[in-house]
Design a protein around this motif. Sequence first.
Motif, PDB file in Angstrom:
ATOM      1  N   LEU A  52       3.527   9.530   3.994  1.00 55.68           N
ATOM      2  CA  LEU A  52       3.671   8.150   4.461  1.00 55.68           C
ATOM      3  C   LEU A  52       4.115   8.077   5.915  1.00 55.68           C
ATOM      4  CD1 LEU A  52       5.508   6.452   1.443  1.00 55.68           C
ATOM      5  CD2 LEU A  52       3.092   6.298   2.025  1.00 55.68           C
ATOM      6  N   GLY A  53       4.633   9.181   6.431  1.00 48.51           N
ATOM      7  CA  GLY A  53       5.198   9.144   7.769  1.00 48.51           C
ATOM      8  C   GLY A  53       6.521   8.404   7.788  1.00 48.51           C
ATOM      9  N   ARG A  54       7.271   8.534   6.679  1.00 48.63           N
ATOM     10  CA  ARG A  54       8.545   7.849   6.529  1.00 48.63           C
ATOM     11  C   ARG A  54       9.660   8.881   6.328  1.00 48.63           C
ATOM     12  NH1 ARG A  54       9.186   2.135   6.965  1.00 48.63           N
ATOM     13  NH2 ARG A  54       7.256   1.112   6.338  1.00 48.63           N
ATOM     14  N   GLU A  84       0.840  -1.194   0.000  1.00 49.15           N
ATOM     15  CA  GLU A  84       0.000   0.000   0.000  1.00 49.15           C
ATOM     16  C   GLU A  84       0.881   1.253   0.000  1.00 49.15           C
ATOM     17  OE1 GLU A  84      -3.331   2.405  -0.118  1.00 49.15           O
ATOM     18  OE2 GLU A  84      -3.079   0.262  -0.521  1.00 49.15           O
ATOM     19  N   GLU A  85       1.959   1.238   0.771  1.00 51.74           N
ATOM     20  CA  GLU A  85       2.858   2.392   0.787  1.00 51.74           C
ATOM     21  C   GLU A  85       3.532   2.561  -0.573  1.00 51.74           C
ATOM     22  OE1 GLU A  85       4.531   2.988   5.273  1.00 51.74           O
ATOM     23  OE2 GLU A  85       5.107   1.122   4.260  1.00 51.74           O
ATOM     24  N   ARG A  86       3.921   1.450  -1.176  1.00 57.37           N
ATOM     25  CA  ARG A  86       4.538   1.545  -2.504  1.00 57.37           C
ATOM     26  C   ARG A  86       3.545   2.081  -3.532  1.00 57.37           C
ATOM     27  NH1 ARG A  86       7.555  -3.154  -0.426  1.00 57.37           N
ATOM     28  NH2 ARG A  86       9.760  -2.552  -0.495  1.00 57.37           N
ATOM     29  N   ARG A  87       2.295   1.690  -3.389  1.00 55.27           N
ATOM     30  CA  ARG A  87       1.274   2.203  -4.305  1.00 55.27           C
ATOM     31  C   ARG A  87       1.134   3.718  -4.127  1.00 55.27           C
ATOM     32  NH1 ARG A  87      -3.876   3.481  -4.395  1.00 55.27           N
ATOM     33  NH2 ARG A  87      -4.149   3.041  -2.180  1.00 55.27           N
ATOM     34  N   LYS A  88       1.201   4.197  -2.887  1.00 54.02           N
ATOM     35  CA  LYS A  88       1.095   5.624  -2.634  1.00 54.02           C
ATOM     36  C   LYS A  88       2.324   6.377  -3.152  1.00 54.02           C
ATOM     37  CE  LYS A  88      -1.985   5.263   1.357  1.00 54.02           C
ATOM     38  NZ  LYS A  88      -2.143   5.469   2.821  1.00 54.02           N
ATOM     39  N   ILE A  89       3.479   5.727  -3.101  1.00 48.51           N
ATOM     40  CA  ILE A  89       4.682   6.338  -3.671  1.00 48.51           C
ATOM     41  C   ILE A  89       4.499   6.522  -5.176  1.00 48.51           C
ATOM     42  CG2 ILE A  89       7.111   5.918  -4.241  1.00 48.51           C
ATOM     43  CD1 ILE A  89       7.428   4.645  -1.490  1.00 48.51           C
TER      44      ILE A  89
END
Length: 237
Positions: free
Chosen positions: A31-33, A9-14
């Motif tokens: 992402l909070g990353r 999901e995070e990769r999709r948002k990236i």
Amino acid sequence: MPGGHLTYEERRKIAEGLAERLPYAEIARRLGRPRSTVGREIARNGGPYGYRAARAQHAAGRRARRRPYAPVGTPAAADAGERDPRAVRAFEERLTAFLSGGMPAMAAKVLVCLFTSDTGNLTVTDLTERLRVSPASVSKGVGWLEQLGLVRRERDNRRDRYLVDDEVWYRTWLAGTRSMAMWADAVREGVDVLGVQTPSGVRLRTASRFFDLLSADMALAAEHYRQAFSTTGDVTR
């Protein structure tokens, strides 16, 4: 969660953030990353214009299944099986010597350095430190590799980062296919010049047919590669 592995999901948002042309810092904030985490993720998976969430997720899975690298003597190295630095160095030297038969020595050293790095991407500083050569020497080797499509350059945080990916051999093979077609055309021109029925004309016509058939076979092989690996997610472009 911050500090853990990126999720699909995070990769999709990236990927969505890149499509919107958002800065890395903004993608990281959403992402909070850390920004560095997002930058490395993008650089190692196709760069800002080639990043694909599914492909990045698949590549992460492949890396996780490989024997992880850790400095010799650490607990992680003991769990995974320590890499012998001497064996690694010897392998790199053998591979470099092999590749040097078909390319300049510095280009071979750079390519081996990238291939044997776990990330598959390094900056000029990384390469100069690992190879113990000048930045100018690295640039010369990289320039030769870029011309053949063996290495890609991405801009990451105002630094050039050089990458090798799973499509490098596919692109190189296609370049070879085009080269064979050019050989066929060049040789075919001599048939009319020297005469179709002359010994030299017949010889050139045979050579032209050879290069035509070889080019066609190479193109089929390249397409077979793309179809076979795209089904497993290794090649998706």
